[in-house]
Design a protein around this motif. Structure first.
Motif, PDB file in Angstrom:
ATOM      1  N   HIS A 331       0.687  -1.162   0.016  1.00  0.00           N
ATOM      2  CA  HIS A 331      -0.199   0.001   0.024  1.00  0.00           C
ATOM      3  C   HIS A 331       1.109   1.290   0.008  1.00  0.00           C
ATOM      4  CE1 HIS A 331      -3.618   2.237   1.603  1.00  0.00           C
ATOM      5  NE2 HIS A 331      -3.334   2.824   0.525  1.00  0.00           N
ATOM      6  N   HIS A 333       1.804   4.809  -2.759  1.00  0.00           N
ATOM      7  CA  HIS A 333       1.434   5.522  -3.916  1.00  0.00           C
ATOM      8  C   HIS A 333       2.705   6.134  -4.579  1.00  0.00           C
ATOM      9  CE1 HIS A 333      -2.977   5.604  -2.859  1.00  0.00           C
ATOM     10  NE2 HIS A 333      -2.452   5.353  -1.625  1.00  0.00           N
ATOM     11  N   HIS A 363      -3.907   4.941  -6.719  1.00  0.00           N
ATOM     12  CA  HIS A 363      -5.613   5.050  -6.718  1.00  0.00           C
ATOM     13  C   HIS A 363      -6.162   4.553  -7.844  1.00  0.00           C
ATOM     14  CE1 HIS A 363      -6.168   7.151  -2.640  1.00  0.00           C
ATOM     15  NE2 HIS A 363      -5.107   7.894  -2.890  1.00  0.00           N
ATOM     16  N   GLU A 408      -4.829   0.374  -5.143  1.00  0.00           N
ATOM     17  CA  GLU A 408      -6.187   0.747  -4.166  1.00  0.00           C
ATOM     18  C   GLU A 408      -7.194   1.029  -4.708  1.00  0.00           C
ATOM     19  OE1 GLU A 408      -5.222   4.169  -1.497  1.00  0.00           O
ATOM     20  OE2 GLU A 408      -6.631   3.452   0.089  1.00  0.00           O
ATOM     21  N   ASP A 524       0.874   3.394   3.786  1.00  0.00           N
ATOM     22  CA  ASP A 524       0.025   4.288   2.630  1.00  0.00           C
ATOM     23  C   ASP A 524       0.819   5.476   2.271  1.00  0.00           C
ATOM     24  OD1 ASP A 524      -2.118   5.384   1.423  1.00  0.00           O
ATOM     25  OD2 ASP A 524      -3.447   5.559   3.129  1.00  0.00           O
ATOM     26  N   HIS A 526       2.862   8.173   0.725  1.00  0.00           N
ATOM     27  CA  HIS A 526       2.776   9.185  -0.562  1.00  0.00           C
ATOM     28  C   HIS A 526       4.057   9.845  -0.884  1.00  0.00           C
ATOM     29  CE1 HIS A 526      -1.531   8.394   0.285  1.00  0.00           C
ATOM     30  NE2 HIS A 526      -1.816   9.106  -0.992  1.00  0.00           N
TER      31      HIS A 526
HETATM   32 ZN   LIG Z   1      -3.632   4.842  -0.109  1.00  0.00          ZN
END
Ligand SMILES: [Zn+2]
Ligand SMILES: [Zn+2]
Length: 572
Positions: A331, A333, A363, A408, A524, A526
């Motif tokens: 997970h 990005h 995403h 995701e 998660d 980024h």
């Molecule tokens: Zn995410």
């Protein structure tokens, strides 16, 4: 209610009306009244009749009625309705300097941003600057203001609290040898109300003087005593307690000031509570306190009185997951969606940190506000992953680092995933998460998640409640039903390690383990440095008693590939 409090309510009403694009005439009624009443010093509005109020400059008949209602109840029905129709996170945007209700409405309605966290992400990746009427300057102003706001409020998320505690501890360590964080910080609570620090010293006066010389610390003299300094850091509302403890009592006090009340009340086989042992019998180690009480040793983060003794009946602390147990990072990005770094940068840094695999999970197409991937973007990304994986294999043929193809996927309103089956089948794994239409009843949210869990392509359920700590509550779900369904469908549940989320909540980890549901500690991320958030995820996981053998991303590359092949074979 004071005049200024009444003025504040009128101002809020005007802002909310503007946010909801109401009749400009109506908006003006409230803002003009607020403007003039702010200057009015001749009398107390709360004691005036409607008739008297209408004689004041800027106050019309209907505003006078509202003021009378505000004076009595603090609010009025129309305002209540406006508040009910506005997400808390959007209301929080009113505190940002440099953007008014009109711009906030654009962020909310056009970009779908309804909380400060998503606003920050959208600023960091440059989305906000591109919106008409915003630009780079406004974007930077928002970021500056957000940084300021985050340091406010009476509570702090664990990342901020830890940083604040460490800065004080480092200062104190210049003078004292024994300086320890206790309380919620040592228990790794996701939200901290009081930063508590113990200092072993025979001279409380020296401690008081030392604290006095640390800049930015503001004492609350009324609440302080010669042995306990109480106050806060300038501009940070969280309470701070610094306690002077005799060195020979440090272990006992550290135990007493760390454990939650329910833990202190646990009765040992000795017949006494552990509190009694810790309070009356001086100990050299915390292990000795547990021994005297006839209880198994419990690590500090689990001392909540939330089932840790039952946990310890069949397990020992060395089984708890650690950072070193983690083999890969799922997970994350990249710039394909709303991340700040390229896929290659994300992968290379992941490898540098010593991990065996990176699970990318940008995403999906419906998440337009986060540049979700269209089908052709997915194909492009898969081609790049193949190229990078080939390169990684050639660089270290014996133990190649690998990128796993993930996504995701938004869980759509009806619970389905965000691509047709053939596209879903092209991924190695899928994190399914809810990002839109967050105001749902418990029944609706649970049903929506259940459908996603039953989808054979779902590998991991992402941030199950969508909460953002101290910013957004998250939709209500029936945790037990959701976890049971994950057990029945072989779906892993995420512990989203972002200190904003820490979702799944640690309180449900024991139930997952009981049902055989594995948990994945996912940052998660980024940006590259986002990986380090897994430290918070690990702390939170341990708080809930997560063991290494139930941690999904503690599987090595070979094991996780085998697991994913098994899942794929089931779909056929
Ligand atoms: Zn995410
Ligand atoms: Zn997400």
């Amino acid at each position: 209610m004071s005049n200024s409090e009444i003025v504040e309510v009128l101002e809020l009403t005007a802002k909310l009306l503007e946010l909801h694009n109401a009749d400009p005439f109506k908006i003006k009624g409230y803002s003009v009244a607020a403007f003039y009443l702010d200057k009015y010093k001749e009398g107390e509005l709360q004691f005036m009749t409607e008739q008297e109020l209408t004689k004041l400059q800027g106050v019309g008949k209907s505003t006078a009625t509202k003021i009378a209602q505000i004076a009595k109840t603090g609010t009025f029905p129309e305002l209540e309705e406006l508040i009910a129709n506005t997400p808390l996170g959007v209301m929080e945007m009113f505190n940002i300097k440099g953007i008014g209700p009109k711009k906030i409405a654009v962020l909310w309605q056009e970009l779908g941003i309804d909380n400060l966290h998503e606003l920050e992400l959208a600023c960091l990746n440059g989305t906000v600057a591109k919106v008409k009427g915003f630009g780079a300057n406004t974007q930077q102003k928002i970021l500056d203001s957000l940084a300021f706001l985050k340091d406010q409020a009476g509570k702090l998320r664990m990342d901020k609290a830890e940083a604040a505690a460490n800065s004080i501890i480092n200062e104190l360590k210049k003078t004292f040898e024994q300086v320890e964080a206790a309380g919620e910080i040592r228990r790794k609570s996701e939200v901290v109300e009081t930063i508590r620090i113990l200092v072993g010293t025979d001279s409380p006066a020296l401690l008081q003087n030392t604290i006095g010389s640390i800049g930015l610390l503001v004492q609350d003299e009324k609440k302080s005593s010669p042995f306990v300094w109480r106050g806060n850091i300038q501009d940070v509302a969280v309470a701070i307690e610094i306690v002077a403890v005799k060195p020979e009592r440090l272990v006992n006090e550290l135990f007493l000031e760390t454990a939650g009340e329910d833990h202190l009340g646990l009765a040992g086989t000795s017949g006494n509570t552990i509190w009694r042992h810790a309070y009356y019998e001086t100990a050299d180690t915390e292990h000795a306190i547990y021994e005297k009480a006839g209880l198994p040793y419990i690590v500090p983060e689990m001392r909540e009185g939330a089932g840790e003794l039952a946990w310890a009946e069949t397990r020992t602390p060395d089984q708890l997951v650690t950072w070193d147990d983690l083999r890969g990072i799922l997970h994350n990005h990249s710039t394909y969606s709303d991340g700040q770094h390229t896929l290659e940068q994300m992968a290379v840094y992941c490898r540098e940190l010593g991990f065996e695999y990176l699970g990318i999970a940008d995403h999906s197409q419906t998440a337009t506000y986060a540049q979700g991937l269209k089908v052709e973007d997915v194909e492009r990304q898969h081609e790049e992953i193949a190229r990078l994986n080939a390169r990684f294999a050639s660089e270290n043929p014996a133990k190649p680092f690998k990128i796993l193809k993930g996504i995701e996927s938004d869980i759509l309103g009806d619970g389905s995933l965000d691509y047709p089956a053939d596209v879903l089948a092209s991924f190695d794994y899928i994190v399914a998460s809810v990002h839109s239409n967050l105001s749902m009843t418990l029944e609706k949210a649970t049903a929506r998640l259940l459908k996603a869990i039953e989808n054979p392509y779902t590998t991991i359920l992402g941030h199950p409640t969508g909460r953002l700590l101290l910013s957004r509550e998250g939709y209500p779900i029936d945790h037990q039903v959701i976890i049971d369904a994950c057990a029945a469908n072989g779906v892993v549940i995420e512990i989203n390690a972002s200190p904003w989320r820490l979702d799944l909540d640690w309180r449900w980890i024991a139930y997952c383990m009981e049902k055989g549901v594995m948990l994945s500690i996912n940052p998660d991320a980024h940006a590259m440095e986002g990986y380090l958030d897994m430290h918070y995820g690990v702390a939170n996981a341990r708080k809930g008693g997560l063991t290494k053998d139930m941690t999904f991303n503690a599987l090595n590359l070979g094991q996780i590939e085998e697991y994913l092949r098994g899942r794929a074979a089931r779909i056929g």
